[in-house]
Design an enzyme around this catalytic site. Sequence first.
Site: not given
Ligand code: URA
Length: 232
Positions: A102
Site C-alpha cells: 500500500d
Molecule cells: N498487507 C497490507 O495490509 N498492506 C500492505 O501493504 C501489505 C500487506
Amino acid sequence: MRLAKYLAHAGVASRRAAEEIVRGGRVTVGGEVVTDPARDVGDADAVTVDGARVAGAEERVVWALNKPAGVVATARDTHGRRTVVDLVESRGARLYPVGRLDADTTGLILLTNDGELANTLTHPRYEVPKTYRVRVARAPVGDRAVRRLREGVQLEDGPTAPARVRRDGRDVLEITIHEGRNRQVRRMCEEVGHPVVALERIAFGPLRLGDLPPGRARRLTGSELDRLRRRS
Ligand code: URA
C-alpha cells in the site's frame, strides 16, 4: 527462445502477461504480426510491441528498496505520484515491483526486470512468506486477538490462512503471511479489533530489510539471488 519468454526476459511483462500481449496481436517479428506465444525467436530477430522495438534480453537484475510512505508500488502512476521505480538508479533497466505494498506501507520491496522471477515470487502457489512489523491501536493486544490471527480470521473475501504472529511489546506485532491479498494485514488486524497504525515489511522470502535506510535501494548479491531463485 519462445516469444513470450523472450518478451519476459526483455522486461516487457511477466511470462503470462506476455502471452496475452502476443495473443492480442500486438507483437511483430521481422515486421509480421505473430500471435503464437511459442514462436521461436532469437537475438537477431527484430521484435516490436505496439510498434516499439524491444531490446534484446538485458541483464536480469533484482533490487531491494526500503519504500518510504507515500510512494506508490507501481511502475507508473496515472496521478503523477512518485513510484518505487523512481527511487532506483537502474541505469536503463526497465524495472517493475514484485507484488504490491500500500502507498502508506513502508519497508522491503523488490524490483526487477525479470518478469518470470517476479511472476513466480508473487504466485500464490509458491507461498513466499512475507513478514510485517505492525504497530496497532487499542493496545495491549490480548491473547485472543493473537490466537485469532494465528488461526486465520474471516475476511469478506474468505478466511485467511494461519499466520505466524509474535508480540513485541504492548502495541507491536510481527506477522508473517504467505498470501498476498489486498490490504490483508490491515484487514486482519482491524478484524480482531486492533486497527493498524503503521505497517512495515521487514522480510520477503529469505531476504530481510536489515539496515537499508528509507528511500534507499541496493542490488541483491549473487548469493541472495541464488537463495531467492531456489524458492521459486
Ligand atoms: N498487507 C497490507 O495490509 N498492506 C500492505 O501493504 C501489505 C500487506
